[in-house]
Design a protein around this motif. Structure first.
Motif, mmCIF file in Angstrom:
data_model
loop_
_atom_site.group_PDB
_atom_site.id
_atom_site.type_symbol
_atom_site.label_atom_id
_atom_site.label_comp_id
_atom_site.label_asym_id
_atom_site.label_seq_id
_atom_site.Cartn_x
_atom_site.Cartn_y
_atom_site.Cartn_z
ATOM 1 N N TYR A 188 -4.525 -9.242 7.134
ATOM 2 C CA TYR A 188 -3.162 -8.750 6.950
ATOM 3 C C TYR A 188 -3.020 -7.758 5.806
ATOM 4 O O TYR A 188 -2.067 -6.984 5.774
ATOM 5 C CB TYR A 188 -2.194 -9.920 6.759
ATOM 6 N N HIS A 189 -3.974 -7.773 4.887
ATOM 7 C CA HIS A 189 -3.931 -6.812 3.785
ATOM 8 C C HIS A 189 -4.932 -5.673 3.971
ATOM 9 O O HIS A 189 -5.203 -4.922 3.029
ATOM 10 C CB HIS A 189 -4.178 -7.523 2.449
ATOM 11 N N SER A 190 -5.479 -5.575 5.199
ATOM 12 C CA SER A 190 -6.453 -4.511 5.514
ATOM 13 C C SER A 190 -7.547 -4.444 4.457
ATOM 14 O O SER A 190 -7.910 -3.375 3.973
ATOM 15 C CB SER A 190 -5.728 -3.158 5.621
ATOM 16 N N ASP A 191 -8.084 -5.591 4.134
ATOM 17 C CA ASP A 191 -9.042 -5.708 3.033
ATOM 18 C C ASP A 191 -10.394 -6.205 3.547
ATOM 19 O O ASP A 191 -11.024 -7.064 2.947
ATOM 20 C CB ASP A 191 -8.477 -6.670 1.977
ATOM 21 N N TYR A 192 -10.821 -5.654 4.673
ATOM 22 C CA TYR A 192 -12.084 -6.082 5.267
ATOM 23 C C TYR A 192 -12.672 -4.939 6.081
ATOM 24 O O TYR A 192 -12.003 -3.942 6.394
ATOM 25 C CB TYR A 192 -11.871 -7.294 6.173
ATOM 26 N N VAL A 193 -13.957 -5.104 6.430
ATOM 27 C CA VAL A 193 -14.657 -4.156 7.291
ATOM 28 C C VAL A 193 -15.484 -4.954 8.294
ATOM 29 O O VAL A 193 -16.126 -5.945 7.924
ATOM 30 C CB VAL A 193 -15.588 -3.237 6.473
#
Length: 270
Positions: A188-193
């Protein structure tokens, strides 16, 4: 989440059965034979929330979205448009997982069923007391500017408390086990790849139960176990809910007295 028999593996069916066994006792209590308590059960199953026209039920939208995402994960993706189709399916699965663990329906349904087992009444907003009001000053007076709804973690804590009191501690345990706040926050925080057969966390770490250590890398296999457990839980809950709703078709065209003092009658329409 609502996959067909053909796409469910024996392991999927086993896990759905596991959660169904845990959740099934919530849907009945001998006290529900009383017309006043039956009324509370009906309110819980129809999720009474006032007068609404067609097209205002977020639960139905959630089910449709999860079905759409599930079907997209199953179709063959053309490699000329999807260079790494496995990564695409993982991304779709992550969105499905987060949506399933965020939607209100499972929490509110289970919370109200537990309330009924504790002799309490149906509540349209069983987690309202957990919401956090944000205030601001207007002409020197404090007014509520907006309300921040309770997080899934707070809702699960409330369900753990209710389930313990009602004698269904396994229900609270199951809710806690299927919810992974690290994965949820990363998505949800766009904190991954998504890269090289793993989900990579750009900040924070994930506790690997297999390895017994914290790591920023979540292999697809481990990720699949987390999401599959959540989907099995929600599939079991949805199946039991639909079965309970169908059971009331026997009352079609029947009036049920539910308040003898006020001579109130309940009619179920289908």
């Amino acid at each position: 989440m609502d996959e067909t028999e053909a796409t469910e593996t024996p392991e999927d069916k086993s896990r759905i059965r596991h959660y169904a066994d845990i959740l099934n006792p919530l849907f009945w209590h001998d006290e529900f034979n009383r017309v006043d308590r039956l009324f509370e059960l009906v309110c819980t199953l129809v999720r009474a929330s006032g007068i609404k026209d067609t097209g205002w039920d977020s639960h139905l939208e959630s089910v449709n979205l999860l079905d759409d995402l599930g079907h997209l994960c199953q179709i063959e993706l053309p490699t000329d448009k999807f260079t790494f189709p496995d990564n695409t399916r993982v991304r779709l699965t992550l969105i499905s997982y987060c949506h399933a663990t965020e939607m209100n329906f499972p929490y509110e349904l289970v919370a109200n069923l537990l309330r009924l087992h504790l002799g309490m009444n149906y509540h349209m907003h069983p987690f309202a007391h957990l919401d956090r009001p944000i205030t601001k000053k207007v002409n020197g007076a404090k007014i509520v500017d907006r309300i921040i709804a309770a997080s899934p973690d707070k809702k699960i804590t409330e369900i753990e408390t209710l389930s313990e009191k009602a004698g269904f501690s396994e229900v609270g345990v199951a809710f806690r086990q299927i919810y992974d706040p690290v994965i949820r926050n990363a998505v949800y925080h766009s904190d991954y790849v998504v890269q090289a057969d793993s989900m990579r966390l750009l900040s924070g770490n994930w506790l690997s139960k297999k390895g017994g250590h914290y790591t920023p890398l979540i292999p697809f296999d481990d990720l699949g176990e987390v999401t599959s457990e959540a989907f099995a839980f929600h599939s079991a809950l949805l199946a039991l809910y639909r079965r309970a709703c169908r059971s009331f078709t026997d009352f079609k065209s029947t009036f049920l007295p539910y308040d003898l003092h006020y001579k109130a009658l309940l009619e179920l329409t289908f």
